[in-house]
Scaffold this active site. Structure first.
Site, PDB file in Angstrom:
ATOM      1  N   ARG A 117      -0.850  -8.361  13.471  1.00 48.36           N
ATOM      2  CA  ARG A 117      -1.368  -7.347  12.543  1.00 48.36           C
ATOM      3  C   ARG A 117      -2.245  -8.011  11.480  1.00 48.36           C
ATOM      4  O   ARG A 117      -3.253  -7.454  11.059  1.00 48.36           O
ATOM      5  CB  ARG A 117      -0.211  -6.574  11.912  1.00 48.36           C
ATOM      6  CG  ARG A 117       0.459  -5.653  12.936  1.00 48.36           C
ATOM      7  CD  ARG A 117       1.795  -5.154  12.468  1.00 48.36           C
ATOM      8  NE  ARG A 117       1.725  -4.376  11.254  1.00 48.36           N
ATOM      9  CZ  ARG A 117       2.733  -4.225  10.410  1.00 48.36           C
ATOM     10  NH1 ARG A 117       3.895  -4.818  10.649  1.00 48.36           N
ATOM     11  NH2 ARG A 117       2.584  -3.514   9.329  1.00 48.36           N
ATOM     12  N   ARG A 143      -9.651   1.496   8.749  1.00 43.99           N
ATOM     13  CA  ARG A 143      -9.308   0.112   9.083  1.00 43.99           C
ATOM     14  C   ARG A 143     -10.408  -0.546   9.901  1.00 43.99           C
ATOM     15  O   ARG A 143     -10.274  -1.716  10.249  1.00 43.99           O
ATOM     16  CB  ARG A 143      -8.026   0.082   9.890  1.00 43.99           C
ATOM     17  CG  ARG A 143      -6.756  -0.138   9.062  1.00 43.99           C
ATOM     18  CD  ARG A 143      -5.604  -0.048  10.034  1.00 43.99           C
ATOM     19  NE  ARG A 143      -4.421  -0.741   9.685  1.00 43.99           N
ATOM     20  CZ  ARG A 143      -3.320  -0.154   9.211  1.00 43.99           C
ATOM     21  NH1 ARG A 143      -3.322   1.118   8.927  1.00 43.99           N
ATOM     22  NH2 ARG A 143      -2.236  -0.861   9.026  1.00 43.99           N
ATOM     23  N   ARG A 197      10.988  -1.312  10.873  1.00 42.17           N
ATOM     24  CA  ARG A 197       9.936  -0.943  11.825  1.00 42.17           C
ATOM     25  C   ARG A 197       9.868  -1.962  12.960  1.00 42.17           C
ATOM     26  O   ARG A 197       9.969  -3.158  12.717  1.00 42.17           O
ATOM     27  CB  ARG A 197       8.585  -0.932  11.104  1.00 42.17           C
ATOM     28  CG  ARG A 197       8.351   0.289  10.284  1.00 42.17           C
ATOM     29  CD  ARG A 197       7.132   0.180   9.420  1.00 42.17           C
ATOM     30  NE  ARG A 197       5.929  -0.286  10.093  1.00 42.17           N
ATOM     31  CZ  ARG A 197       4.720  -0.281   9.532  1.00 42.17           C
ATOM     32  NH1 ARG A 197       4.569   0.171   8.306  1.00 42.17           N
ATOM     33  NH2 ARG A 197       3.683  -0.728  10.191  1.00 42.17           N
ATOM     34  N   LYS A 250       0.832  -1.223   0.000  1.00 40.28           N
ATOM     35  CA  LYS A 250       0.000   0.000   0.000  1.00 40.28           C
ATOM     36  C   LYS A 250       0.857   1.259   0.000  1.00 40.28           C
ATOM     37  O   LYS A 250       0.609   2.184  -0.775  1.00 40.28           O
ATOM     38  CB  LYS A 250      -0.892   0.059   1.251  1.00 40.28           C
ATOM     39  CG  LYS A 250      -1.952  -1.004   1.347  1.00 40.28           C
ATOM     40  CD  LYS A 250      -2.900  -0.725   2.508  1.00 40.28           C
ATOM     41  CE  LYS A 250      -2.253  -0.768   3.876  1.00 40.28           C
ATOM     42  NZ  LYS A 250      -1.769  -2.090   4.300  1.00 40.28           N
TER      43      LYS A 250
HETATM   44  P1  AMP Z   1       0.712   0.992   8.939  1.00 39.54           P
HETATM   45  O1  AMP Z   1       1.959   1.778   8.736  1.00 39.54           O
HETATM   46  O2  AMP Z   1      -0.411   1.461   8.075  1.00 39.54           O
HETATM   47  O3  AMP Z   1       0.934  -0.493   8.853  1.00 39.54           O
HETATM   48  O4  AMP Z   1       0.237   1.287  10.448  1.00 39.54           O
HETATM   49  C1  AMP Z   1       1.081   0.957  11.545  1.00 39.54           C
HETATM   50  C2  AMP Z   1       0.253   0.837  12.817  1.00 39.54           C
HETATM   51  O5  AMP Z   1      -0.376   2.104  13.106  1.00 39.54           O
HETATM   52  C3  AMP Z   1      -0.895  -0.166  12.757  1.00 39.54           C
HETATM   53  O6  AMP Z   1      -0.481  -1.500  13.010  1.00 39.54           O
HETATM   54  C4  AMP Z   1      -1.809   0.388  13.854  1.00 39.54           C
HETATM   55  O7  AMP Z   1      -1.325   0.075  15.147  1.00 39.54           O
HETATM   56  C5  AMP Z   1      -1.668   1.888  13.648  1.00 39.54           C
HETATM   57  N1  AMP Z   1      -2.676   2.407  12.674  1.00 39.54           N
HETATM   58  C6  AMP Z   1      -2.428   2.987  11.467  1.00 39.54           C
HETATM   59  N2  AMP Z   1      -3.572   3.321  10.851  1.00 39.54           N
HETATM   60  C7  AMP Z   1      -4.577   2.944  11.688  1.00 39.54           C
HETATM   61  C8  AMP Z   1      -5.993   2.999  11.611  1.00 39.54           C
HETATM   62  N3  AMP Z   1      -6.624   3.512  10.539  1.00 39.54           N
HETATM   63  N4  AMP Z   1      -6.706   2.518  12.660  1.00 39.54           N
HETATM   64  C9  AMP Z   1      -6.097   2.003  13.745  1.00 39.54           C
HETATM   65  N5  AMP Z   1      -4.767   1.894  13.879  1.00 39.54           N
HETATM   66  C10 AMP Z   1      -3.997   2.367  12.853  1.00 39.54           C
END
Ligand code: AMP
Length: 215
Positions: A170, A90, A159, A15
């Site tokens: 996740r 999400r 990360r 993404k």
């Molecule tokens: P990502 O970089 O999109 O994988 O997001 C990393 C982490 O941020 C996720 O595993 C969640 O803990 C948090 N996070 C990001 N976007 C959301 C969202 N829309 N709703 C809830 N948690 C989020």
């Protein structure tokens, strides 16, 4: 015309990589809630501290925190003509909040589909730039100089939540809370599915086609 593009898919589906390219192609700002949280963490803000435990544990951050942060971001002038969302919504509750806010703005949902076994391989080698959020991969798109971002020269790092034990959590959060969002959009705006398990240029071509209504 004002529009919003939403990039969906499991963690590690690509993404971030595709959203970065698509945002340039469509001249829409790339708004990633994950990047916004990581910026808050790096700056040591109160929001970052609240989000930290959830993120480290592979869980979703509570809806109210995410929605407030996102709506603050998209209220900025650069989002007036629309934006490209990566990692939001999400949960169905987040999708409902967004729908209320967007009254009448057309929404395009692009879903990147990648099988679970490929996801683990992708995430375990993933590297992120501390300065510009560029994404590289130890094996699939290695940087020219080890540990250095090709785009801006910043430091590449892994990360914390890309460790194998967190990735499983996740993926579980995706299945339980985010997969229903895909179904929710299927019933409303429609969803354009793209096979994300291919050469990134081919995936990108299909993402562009989705935004042109051709796929
Ligand atoms: P990502 O970089 O999109 O994988 O997001 C990393 C982490 O941020 C996720 O595993 C969640 O803990 C948090 N996070 C990001 N976007 C959301 C969202 N829309 N709703 C809830 N948690 C989020």
């Amino acid at each position: 015309m004002r529009r919003v593009v939403i990039m969906m898919g499991p963690p590690g589906a690509g993404k971030g990589t595709q959203a970065t390219r698509l945002s340039r192609e469509l001249s829409l700002p790339h708004v990633s809630t994950g990047d916004l949280f990581r910026e808050n963490l790096a700056q040591g803000t109160a929001l970052g501290e609240k989000a930290r435990g959830y993120m480290d544990d592979g869980k979703l951050v509570p809806d109210d925190l995410v929605v407030d942060m996102l709506f603050d971001r998209v209220a900025r002038p650069d989002c007036a003509e629309g934006y490209l969302l990566d990692g939001f919504p999400r949960t169905v509750a987040q999708a409902e909040c967004l729908e209320q806010r967007l009254t009448g703005t057309p929404v395009t949902v692009v879903l990147l589909e990648v099988p679970d076994d490929a996801i683990v391989a992708r995430i375990s080698g993933r590297l992120l730039c501390r300065d510009c959020d560029h994404i590289a991969h130890r094996e699939f798109s290695p940087p020219a100089r080890e540990g250095v971002c090709d785009d801006c020269g910043g430091e590449l790092y892994q990360r914390d939540d890309d460790r194998a034990e967190v990735v499983e959590k996740r993926l579980a959060a995706y299945r339980e809370e985010t997969a229903p969002v895909v179904a929710w959009y299927r019933e409303r705006d429609g969803v354009c599915s793209v096979d994300g398990n291919r050469d990134p240029d081919d995936v990108f071509a299909d993402c562009v086609a989705c935004t042109q209504g051709a796929a």
